[in-house]
Motif scaffolding. Sequence first.
Motif, PDB file in Angstrom:
ATOM      1  N   GLU A  25       0.748  -1.291  -0.105  1.00 57.80           N
ATOM      2  CA  GLU A  25      -0.092  -0.061  -0.066  1.00 57.80           C
ATOM      3  C   GLU A  25       0.956   1.342   0.251  1.00 57.80           C
ATOM      4  OE1 GLU A  25      -3.043   0.318  -0.475  1.00 57.80           O
ATOM      5  OE2 GLU A  25      -3.670  -1.798  -0.483  1.00 57.80           O
ATOM      6  N   GLU A  26       2.081   1.275   0.882  1.00 58.25           N
ATOM      7  CA  GLU A  26       2.765   2.459   0.785  1.00 58.25           C
ATOM      8  C   GLU A  26       3.334   2.576  -0.592  1.00 58.25           C
ATOM      9  OE1 GLU A  26       2.968   4.535   3.309  1.00 58.25           O
ATOM     10  OE2 GLU A  26       1.721   3.141   4.149  1.00 58.25           O
ATOM     11  N   CYS A  27       3.761   1.761  -1.258  1.00 57.40           N
ATOM     12  CA  CYS A  27       4.306   1.928  -2.798  1.00 57.40           C
ATOM     13  C   CYS A  27       3.347   2.407  -3.749  1.00 57.40           C
ATOM     14  CB  CYS A  27       4.835   0.465  -3.368  1.00 57.40           C
ATOM     15  SG  CYS A  27       6.602  -0.185  -2.513  1.00 57.40           S
ATOM     16  N   ILE A  28       2.031   1.741  -3.514  1.00 55.41           N
ATOM     17  CA  ILE A  28       1.060   2.379  -4.281  1.00 55.41           C
ATOM     18  C   ILE A  28       0.831   3.951  -4.141  1.00 55.41           C
ATOM     19  CG2 ILE A  28      -1.647   2.212  -4.655  1.00 55.41           C
ATOM     20  CD1 ILE A  28      -0.419  -0.413  -5.687  1.00 55.41           C
ATOM     21  N   LYS A  29       1.026   4.253  -2.859  1.00 55.83           N
ATOM     22  CA  LYS A  29       0.488   5.759  -2.550  1.00 55.83           C
ATOM     23  C   LYS A  29       1.742   6.499  -3.294  1.00 55.83           C
ATOM     24  CE  LYS A  29      -1.099   4.895   2.021  1.00 55.83           C
ATOM     25  NZ  LYS A  29      -1.109   4.862   3.837  1.00 55.83           N
ATOM     26  N   GLN A  45      -0.366  -5.669   8.057  1.00 58.05           N
ATOM     27  CA  GLN A  45      -0.281  -4.843   6.978  1.00 58.05           C
ATOM     28  C   GLN A  45       0.798  -5.572   6.091  1.00 58.05           C
ATOM     29  OE1 GLN A  45       0.854  -0.921   8.057  1.00 58.05           O
ATOM     30  NE2 GLN A  45      -0.979  -0.525   9.344  1.00 58.05           N
ATOM     31  N   THR A  46       0.804  -5.377   4.647  1.00 59.14           N
ATOM     32  CA  THR A  46       1.871  -6.028   3.898  1.00 59.14           C
ATOM     33  C   THR A  46       2.434  -4.923   3.275  1.00 59.14           C
ATOM     34  OG1 THR A  46       0.421  -7.870   3.384  1.00 59.14           O
ATOM     35  CG2 THR A  46       2.046  -7.469   1.940  1.00 59.14           C
ATOM     36  N   HIS A  47       3.971  -5.252   3.348  1.00 57.63           N
ATOM     37  CA  HIS A  47       4.890  -4.006   2.648  1.00 57.63           C
ATOM     38  C   HIS A  47       5.916  -4.747   2.006  1.00 57.63           C
ATOM     39  CE1 HIS A  47       3.138  -2.301   6.490  1.00 57.63           C
ATOM     40  NE2 HIS A  47       3.339  -1.122   5.657  1.00 57.63           N
ATOM     41  N   CYS A  48       6.738  -3.836   1.303  1.00 60.23           N
ATOM     42  CA  CYS A  48       7.936  -4.380   0.489  1.00 60.23           C
ATOM     43  C   CYS A  48       8.880  -4.858   1.183  1.00 60.23           C
ATOM     44  CB  CYS A  48       8.153  -3.609  -0.682  1.00 60.23           C
ATOM     45  SG  CYS A  48       8.560  -1.665  -0.332  1.00 60.23           S
ATOM     46  N   ASP A  50      13.423  -5.582   1.610  1.00 62.72           N
ATOM     47  CA  ASP A  50      14.604  -4.836   1.535  1.00 62.72           C
ATOM     48  C   ASP A  50      15.077  -4.786   0.171  1.00 62.72           C
ATOM     49  OD1 ASP A  50      14.397  -3.755   4.205  1.00 62.72           O
ATOM     50  OD2 ASP A  50      15.921  -5.071   5.001  1.00 62.72           O
ATOM     51  N   SER A  51      14.801  -5.479  -0.592  1.00 58.96           N
ATOM     52  CA  SER A  51      15.172  -5.718  -2.124  1.00 58.96           C
ATOM     53  C   SER A  51      14.555  -4.620  -2.906  1.00 58.96           C
ATOM     54  CB  SER A  51      15.193  -6.877  -2.741  1.00 58.96           C
ATOM     55  OG  SER A  51      16.008  -8.101  -1.949  1.00 58.96           O
ATOM     56  N   SER A  52      13.499  -4.064  -2.490  1.00 59.40           N
ATOM     57  CA  SER A  52      12.569  -3.156  -3.072  1.00 59.40           C
ATOM     58  C   SER A  52      13.081  -1.616  -2.601  1.00 59.40           C
ATOM     59  CB  SER A  52      11.095  -3.161  -2.518  1.00 59.40           C
ATOM     60  OG  SER A  52      10.555  -4.564  -2.851  1.00 59.40           O
ATOM     61  N   PRO A  53      13.001  -0.911  -3.578  1.00 59.50           N
ATOM     62  CA  PRO A  53      13.510   0.453  -3.506  1.00 59.50           C
ATOM     63  C   PRO A  53      13.136   1.067  -2.138  1.00 59.50           C
ATOM     64  CG  PRO A  53      12.524   0.318  -5.779  1.00 59.50           C
ATOM     65  CD  PRO A  53      12.037  -1.021  -4.896  1.00 59.50           C
ATOM     66  N   ASN A  54      12.053   1.008  -1.648  1.00 60.79           N
ATOM     67  CA  ASN A  54      11.548   1.792  -0.519  1.00 60.79           C
ATOM     68  C   ASN A  54      11.709   0.928   0.936  1.00 60.79           C
ATOM     69  OD1 ASN A  54      10.730   4.231  -1.451  1.00 60.79           O
ATOM     70  ND2 ASN A  54       9.582   3.060  -2.822  1.00 60.79           N
ATOM     71  N   LYS A  55      11.735  -0.402   0.771  1.00 62.94           N
ATOM     72  CA  LYS A  55      12.065  -1.254   1.859  1.00 62.94           C
ATOM     73  C   LYS A  55      11.002  -0.784   3.018  1.00 62.94           C
ATOM     74  CE  LYS A  55      16.957  -1.191   1.157  1.00 62.94           C
ATOM     75  NZ  LYS A  55      18.474  -0.701   1.748  1.00 62.94           N
ATOM     76  N   HIS A  56       9.521  -0.824   2.610  1.00 59.84           N
ATOM     77  CA  HIS A  56       8.792  -0.391   3.505  1.00 59.84           C
ATOM     78  C   HIS A  56       8.336  -1.359   4.822  1.00 59.84           C
ATOM     79  CE1 HIS A  56       7.130   2.311   0.213  1.00 59.84           C
ATOM     80  NE2 HIS A  56       7.129   2.854   1.186  1.00 59.84           N
ATOM     81  N   ALA A  57       8.711  -2.809   4.752  1.00 57.28           N
ATOM     82  CA  ALA A  57       8.521  -3.550   5.831  1.00 57.28           C
ATOM     83  C   ALA A  57       9.501  -3.272   6.712  1.00 57.28           C
ATOM     84  CB  ALA A  57       8.839  -5.143   5.575  1.00 57.28           C
ATOM     85  N   THR A  58      10.830  -3.134   6.405  1.00 52.13           N
ATOM     86  CA  THR A  58      11.872  -2.604   7.442  1.00 52.13           C
ATOM     87  C   THR A  58      11.344  -1.407   8.177  1.00 52.13           C
ATOM     88  OG1 THR A  58      13.452  -3.934   6.383  1.00 52.13           O
ATOM     89  CG2 THR A  58      14.017  -2.135   7.914  1.00 52.13           C
ATOM     90  N   HIS A  60       8.476  -0.183   8.446  1.00 48.58           N
ATOM     91  CA  HIS A  60       7.129  -0.283   9.428  1.00 48.58           C
ATOM     92  C   HIS A  60       7.847  -0.924  10.708  1.00 48.58           C
ATOM     93  CE1 HIS A  60       3.337  -1.514  10.646  1.00 48.58           C
ATOM     94  NE2 HIS A  60       3.602  -2.859  10.799  1.00 48.58           N
ATOM     95  N   PHE A  61       8.799  -1.916  10.763  1.00 45.98           N
ATOM     96  CA  PHE A  61       9.130  -2.305  11.903  1.00 45.98           C
ATOM     97  C   PHE A  61       9.818  -1.247  12.856  1.00 45.98           C
ATOM     98  CE2 PHE A  61      13.413  -3.609  13.838  1.00 45.98           C
ATOM     99  CZ  PHE A  61      12.881  -3.999  15.009  1.00 45.98           C
ATOM    100  N   HIS A  62      10.607  -0.320  12.289  1.00 49.52           N
ATOM    101  CA  HIS A  62      11.371   0.703  13.119  1.00 49.52           C
ATOM    102  C   HIS A  62      10.158   1.560  13.728  1.00 49.52           C
ATOM    103  CE1 HIS A  62      15.319  -0.641  12.400  1.00 49.52           C
ATOM    104  NE2 HIS A  62      15.181  -0.774  11.047  1.00 49.52           N
TER     105      HIS A  62
END
Length: 90
Positions: A25-29, A45-48, A50-58, A60-62
Amino acid sequence: MTNQSICEHISALTEIRSAQAYVCEECIKTGSSWVHLRTCQTCGQTHCCDSSPNKHATKHFHRSGHPVVSSAEPGERWVWCYQDEQMIGY
């Protein structure tokens, strides 16, 4: 798995949450793309990854402190704890 014990965060899981939709969802935005997806085992929640450009899962953890994600990729069955840096298959 080695003789290392399973961390308390992974041990506390009673079920594995699955992705509700195969999107970050963060990448979609932001109009960005992702490589692989991870689902937070605390909030769902589902996120991209660390191989993705924005690393949203990491990110989200932080931001949230939610320590465990599972792979949202078809055919992959594993969980990862960011806090204890531990992965197990299931």
